[in-house]
Design an enzyme around this catalytic site. Sequence first.
Site, short mmCIF file in Angstrom:
data_model
loop_
_atom_site.label_atom_id
_atom_site.label_comp_id
_atom_site.label_asym_id
_atom_site.label_seq_id
_atom_site.Cartn_x
_atom_site.Cartn_y
_atom_site.Cartn_z
CG HIS A 1 2.40 -8.02 -7.44
ND1 HIS A 1 3.03 -7.72 -6.22
CD2 HIS A 1 1.52 -7.65 -7.72
CE1 HIS A 1 2.52 -6.97 -5.80
NE2 HIS A 1 1.44 -6.46 -6.52
CD GLU B 1 -2.52 1.89 0.52
OE1 GLU B 1 -2.98 2.35 -0.52
OE2 GLU B 1 -1.78 2.65 1.17
CB ILE C 1 -2.82 -7.33 -6.44
CG1 ILE C 1 -2.27 -8.89 -6.78
CG2 ILE C 1 -3.75 -7.30 -5.09
CD1 ILE C 1 -1.55 -9.48 -5.73
NE ARG C 2 -6.84 -2.09 -3.65
CZ ARG C 2 -7.76 -1.30 -3.98
NH1 ARG C 2 -9.02 -1.74 -4.56
NH2 ARG C 2 -7.95 0.02 -3.48
CD GLU D 1 6.26 -9.64 -6.08
OE1 GLU D 1 6.61 -9.29 -7.17
OE2 GLU D 1 5.35 -8.97 -5.35
CB CYS E 1 2.30 -3.26 -7.58
SG CYS E 1 0.60 -3.26 -7.57
N1 GLN Z 1 -3.14 -0.40 -4.64
C1 GLN Z 1 -2.05 -0.24 -4.09
C2 GLN Z 1 -1.56 1.32 -4.18
O1 GLN Z 1 -2.16 2.24 -4.87
C3 GLN Z 1 -0.81 -1.02 -5.04
C4 GLN Z 1 -1.25 -2.50 -4.92
C5 GLN Z 1 0.15 -3.56 -4.73
O2 GLN Z 1 0.94 -3.06 -4.79
N2 GLN Z 1 -0.25 -4.53 -5.28
O3 GLN Z 1 -0.77 1.63 -3.33
#
Ligand code: GLN
Length: 212
Positions: free
Chosen positions: A171, A47, A134-135, A173, A78
């Site tokens: 990702h 995050e 993922i997001r 990993e 990410c």
């Molecule tokens: N949605 C997260 C962000 O905005 C990132 C998601 C992730 O690292 N898988 O920080």
Amino acid sequence: MKIGVLAVQGAFAEHVATLDAIGVEGVEVRLPSDLEGIGGLILPGGESTAQRRLIDRWGLREPILDLARSGAPIFGTCAGMILLSHEILDGDEPVFPLLDVSVRRNAFGRQLDSFEGSVAVPILGDQVVHGVFIRAPIVERVGEGVDVLARLDDGRIVAVRERNVIATAFHPELAGETRFHRLLTTMAAEHDDPGEGSGRRHHPTRRTGLAR
Ligand code: GLN
């Protein structure tokens, strides 16, 4: 060669495990002193808002910028990609503005919140990468010095490189993919000992042989 993995929040353990799988020592970085002796750094997913707070709480911002500016390779996945961008389109200030790109966080909307799919990454060879998103953020603008490493089929940019800094929206990993970590390790070794022709360090003995 030791590679640091920022370990204030998020999926750092998976990066350490991936490094381990290729025989490279991963060092969890929580304090500036943890950066000593590492040849490159990974910024994991997680995050980015929480990460930026913790980066500043532990005084990591300047030392990480110094490491990157010394030419050591940095790899962000990410949330890590978000932290490395010049511009975050939903308003947050940049953290490590090392990649001349603009990113949008959580760019895939609810239905595609998380998904997996094949991503061609030509610099890693013919075999496609299994991309776990993922997001994930998306890169909406790239500056002149930035190489696009991968796009989705619809053309959206999901991996970039500018000099010693690489970032992916997905990702590797989490997919058993080791080639990005191998690339980072190779870049770290080259930065450590650039050898002939790079011009970064003087190698008087080798140079003598090359003269005239
Ligand atoms: N949605 C997260 C962000 O905005 C990132 C998601 C992730 O690292 N898988 O920080």
